[in-house]
Scaffold this motif. Structure first.
Motif, PDB file in Angstrom:
ATOM      1  N   THR A  20      53.773  28.985  -5.045  1.00  0.00           N
ATOM      2  CA  THR A  20      55.040  28.266  -4.903  1.00  0.00           C
ATOM      3  C   THR A  20      55.398  28.194  -3.417  1.00  0.00           C
ATOM      4  O   THR A  20      54.927  29.022  -2.626  1.00  0.00           O
ATOM      5  CB  THR A  20      56.186  28.995  -5.641  1.00  0.00           C
ATOM      6  N   PRO A  21      56.243  27.259  -3.020  1.00  0.00           N
ATOM      7  CA  PRO A  21      56.633  27.188  -1.608  1.00  0.00           C
ATOM      8  C   PRO A  21      57.211  28.506  -1.084  1.00  0.00           C
ATOM      9  O   PRO A  21      56.893  28.936   0.015  1.00  0.00           O
ATOM     10  CB  PRO A  21      57.663  26.059  -1.569  1.00  0.00           C
ATOM     11  N   PHE A  22      58.066  29.159  -1.869  1.00  0.00           N
ATOM     12  CA  PHE A  22      58.640  30.424  -1.434  1.00  0.00           C
ATOM     13  C   PHE A  22      57.548  31.478  -1.216  1.00  0.00           C
ATOM     14  O   PHE A  22      57.543  32.177  -0.193  1.00  0.00           O
ATOM     15  CB  PHE A  22      59.663  30.942  -2.451  1.00  0.00           C
ATOM     16  N   ASP A  23      56.630  31.587  -2.149  1.00  0.00           N
ATOM     17  CA  ASP A  23      55.550  32.564  -2.015  1.00  0.00           C
ATOM     18  C   ASP A  23      54.652  32.236  -0.819  1.00  0.00           C
ATOM     19  O   ASP A  23      54.181  33.139  -0.131  1.00  0.00           O
ATOM     20  CB  ASP A  23      54.720  32.649  -3.291  1.00  0.00           C
ATOM     21  N   ARG A  24      54.441  30.958  -0.557  1.00  0.00           N
ATOM     22  CA  ARG A  24      53.637  30.567   0.603  1.00  0.00           C
ATOM     23  C   ARG A  24      54.330  30.968   1.902  1.00  0.00           C
ATOM     24  O   ARG A  24      53.688  31.464   2.829  1.00  0.00           O
ATOM     25  CB  ARG A  24      53.368  29.063   0.575  1.00  0.00           C
ATOM     26  N   VAL A  25      55.640  30.758   1.971  1.00  0.00           N
ATOM     27  CA  VAL A  25      56.397  31.103   3.175  1.00  0.00           C
ATOM     28  C   VAL A  25      56.400  32.616   3.393  1.00  0.00           C
ATOM     29  O   VAL A  25      56.189  33.087   4.509  1.00  0.00           O
ATOM     30  CB  VAL A  25      57.828  30.523   3.098  1.00  0.00           C
ATOM     31  N   THR A  26      56.643  33.388   2.336  1.00  0.00           N
ATOM     32  CA  THR A  26      56.670  34.846   2.504  1.00  0.00           C
ATOM     33  C   THR A  26      55.294  35.393   2.861  1.00  0.00           C
ATOM     34  O   THR A  26      55.188  36.320   3.668  1.00  0.00           O
ATOM     35  CB  THR A  26      57.217  35.573   1.254  1.00  0.00           C
ATOM     36  N   GLY A  48      65.508  24.747  -0.113  1.00  0.00           N
ATOM     37  CA  GLY A  48      65.026  23.471   0.403  1.00  0.00           C
ATOM     38  C   GLY A  48      64.078  23.703   1.557  1.00  0.00           C
ATOM     39  O   GLY A  48      63.002  24.257   1.377  1.00  0.00           O
ATOM     40  N   THR A  49      64.498  23.316   2.753  1.00  0.00           N
ATOM     41  CA  THR A  49      63.648  23.488   3.930  1.00  0.00           C
ATOM     42  C   THR A  49      64.157  24.591   4.860  1.00  0.00           C
ATOM     43  O   THR A  49      63.626  24.768   5.945  1.00  0.00           O
ATOM     44  CB  THR A  49      63.544  22.167   4.724  1.00  0.00           C
ATOM     45  N   GLN A  50      65.203  25.318   4.436  1.00  0.00           N
ATOM     46  CA  GLN A  50      65.739  26.398   5.267  1.00  0.00           C
ATOM     47  C   GLN A  50      65.349  27.753   4.673  1.00  0.00           C
ATOM     48  O   GLN A  50      65.647  28.051   3.521  1.00  0.00           O
ATOM     49  CB  GLN A  50      67.257  26.325   5.367  1.00  0.00           C
ATOM     50  N   ALA A  51      64.689  28.551   5.497  1.00  0.00           N
ATOM     51  CA  ALA A  51      64.337  29.918   5.108  1.00  0.00           C
ATOM     52  C   ALA A  51      65.411  30.862   5.626  1.00  0.00           C
ATOM     53  O   ALA A  51      66.083  30.572   6.620  1.00  0.00           O
ATOM     54  CB  ALA A  51      62.983  30.299   5.691  1.00  0.00           C
ATOM     55  N   VAL A  81      54.458  24.487   4.283  1.00  0.00           N
ATOM     56  CA  VAL A  81      55.744  24.136   3.674  1.00  0.00           C
ATOM     57  C   VAL A  81      56.618  23.517   4.757  1.00  0.00           C
ATOM     58  O   VAL A  81      56.630  23.979   5.893  1.00  0.00           O
ATOM     59  CB  VAL A  81      56.429  25.395   3.084  1.00  0.00           C
ATOM     60  N   ALA A  82      57.367  22.495   4.403  1.00  0.00           N
ATOM     61  CA  ALA A  82      58.220  21.793   5.367  1.00  0.00           C
ATOM     62  C   ALA A  82      59.461  22.616   5.692  1.00  0.00           C
ATOM     63  O   ALA A  82      60.574  22.283   5.288  1.00  0.00           O
ATOM     64  CB  ALA A  82      58.613  20.427   4.820  1.00  0.00           C
ATOM     65  N   VAL A  83      59.290  23.693   6.436  1.00  0.00           N
ATOM     66  CA  VAL A  83      60.404  24.529   6.870  1.00  0.00           C
ATOM     67  C   VAL A  83      60.993  23.892   8.131  1.00  0.00           C
ATOM     68  O   VAL A  83      60.268  23.589   9.073  1.00  0.00           O
ATOM     69  CB  VAL A  83      59.936  25.972   7.178  1.00  0.00           C
ATOM     70  N   THR A  84      62.319  23.686   8.133  1.00  0.00           N
ATOM     71  CA  THR A  84      62.975  23.069   9.292  1.00  0.00           C
ATOM     72  C   THR A  84      63.929  24.011  10.008  1.00  0.00           C
ATOM     73  O   THR A  84      64.407  23.696  11.095  1.00  0.00           O
ATOM     74  CB  THR A  84      63.748  21.805   8.876  1.00  0.00           C
ATOM     75  N   ASP A  85      64.233  25.162   9.389  1.00  0.00           N
ATOM     76  CA  ASP A  85      65.142  26.117  10.018  1.00  0.00           C
ATOM     77  C   ASP A  85      64.931  27.495   9.399  1.00  0.00           C
ATOM     78  O   ASP A  85      64.490  27.611   8.256  1.00  0.00           O
ATOM     79  CB  ASP A  85      66.597  25.686   9.815  1.00  0.00           C
ATOM     80  N   PRO A 100      62.099  40.244  -1.492  1.00  0.00           N
ATOM     81  CA  PRO A 100      62.294  38.788  -1.434  1.00  0.00           C
ATOM     82  C   PRO A 100      62.730  38.230  -2.791  1.00  0.00           C
ATOM     83  O   PRO A 100      62.281  38.684  -3.823  1.00  0.00           O
ATOM     84  CB  PRO A 100      60.915  38.265  -1.049  1.00  0.00           C
ATOM     85  N   ARG A 101      63.623  37.261  -2.718  1.00  0.00           N
ATOM     86  CA  ARG A 101      64.069  36.575  -3.915  1.00  0.00           C
ATOM     87  C   ARG A 101      63.434  35.204  -3.950  1.00  0.00           C
ATOM     88  O   ARG A 101      63.198  34.612  -2.918  1.00  0.00           O
ATOM     89  CB  ARG A 101      65.592  36.431  -3.927  1.00  0.00           C
ATOM     90  N   THR A 102      63.229  34.702  -5.137  1.00  0.00           N
ATOM     91  CA  THR A 102      62.640  33.382  -5.251  1.00  0.00           C
ATOM     92  C   THR A 102      63.658  32.325  -4.867  1.00  0.00           C
ATOM     93  O   THR A 102      64.864  32.546  -4.955  1.00  0.00           O
ATOM     94  CB  THR A 102      62.141  33.107  -6.691  1.00  0.00           C
ATOM     95  N   SER A 103      63.146  31.192  -4.467  1.00  0.00           N
ATOM     96  CA  SER A 103      64.038  30.095  -4.098  1.00  0.00           C
ATOM     97  C   SER A 103      64.610  29.457  -5.338  1.00  0.00           C
ATOM     98  O   SER A 103      64.103  29.607  -6.438  1.00  0.00           O
ATOM     99  CB  SER A 103      63.273  29.064  -3.280  1.00  0.00           C
ATOM    100  N   ARG A 104      65.698  28.731  -5.114  1.00  0.00           N
ATOM    101  CA  ARG A 104      66.298  28.011  -6.236  1.00  0.00           C
ATOM    102  C   ARG A 104      65.417  26.825  -6.576  1.00  0.00           C
ATOM    103  O   ARG A 104      64.842  26.198  -5.699  1.00  0.00           O
ATOM    104  CB  ARG A 104      67.687  27.529  -5.854  1.00  0.00           C
ATOM    105  N   PRO A 105      65.316  26.480  -7.878  1.00  0.00           N
ATOM    106  CA  PRO A 105      64.498  25.302  -8.265  1.00  0.00           C
ATOM    107  C   PRO A 105      65.072  24.025  -7.752  1.00  0.00           C
ATOM    108  O   PRO A 105      66.153  23.876  -7.367  1.00  0.00           O
ATOM    109  CB  PRO A 105      64.508  25.331  -9.791  1.00  0.00           C
TER     110      PRO A 105
END
Length: 105
Positions: A20-26, A48-51, A81-85, A100-105
């Protein structure tokens, strides 16, 4: 000639593709941020795009905030992942780091 670090980053991005995008970022955070920063912080949310990164030592906040553009670019490149901030915030004093918590769907 491509550096070993660039090769590893590219390989990591490919291997993270099924997550998932969240797992990829972490998973990408320690590589994108580097050992010293990753040892003192954790990505705990992706909206979204903010971590959001929890920082265990508030003394690091000014340094991290000053380097946000570089960290955002590296995290986006490594994770794919398209992280912008990245929002950095201090952990509550006397608490253990949050998982870590999962991101909102």
């Amino acid at each position: 000639m491509q550096s070993l670090r660039d090769i590893l980053r590219s390989s990591l991005r490919t291997s993270l593709a099924a997550l998932t995008p969240f797992d990829r970022v972490t998973a990408a955070w320690p590589v994108a941020a580097g050992h010293a920063i990753a040892e003192r912080s954790s990505i705990v949310r992706l909206d979204g795009t903010q971590a959001a990164a929890e920082v265990r030592d508030p003394a690091w906040l000014p340094e991290l905030r000053a380097n946000t553009p570089r960290l955002v670019a590296d995290l986006a490149r490594v994770s794919g992942v398209a992280v912008t901030d990245i929002l950095f915030f201090a952990a509550e004093p006397g608490t253990r780091p949050r998982y870590p918590r999962t991101s909102r769907p």
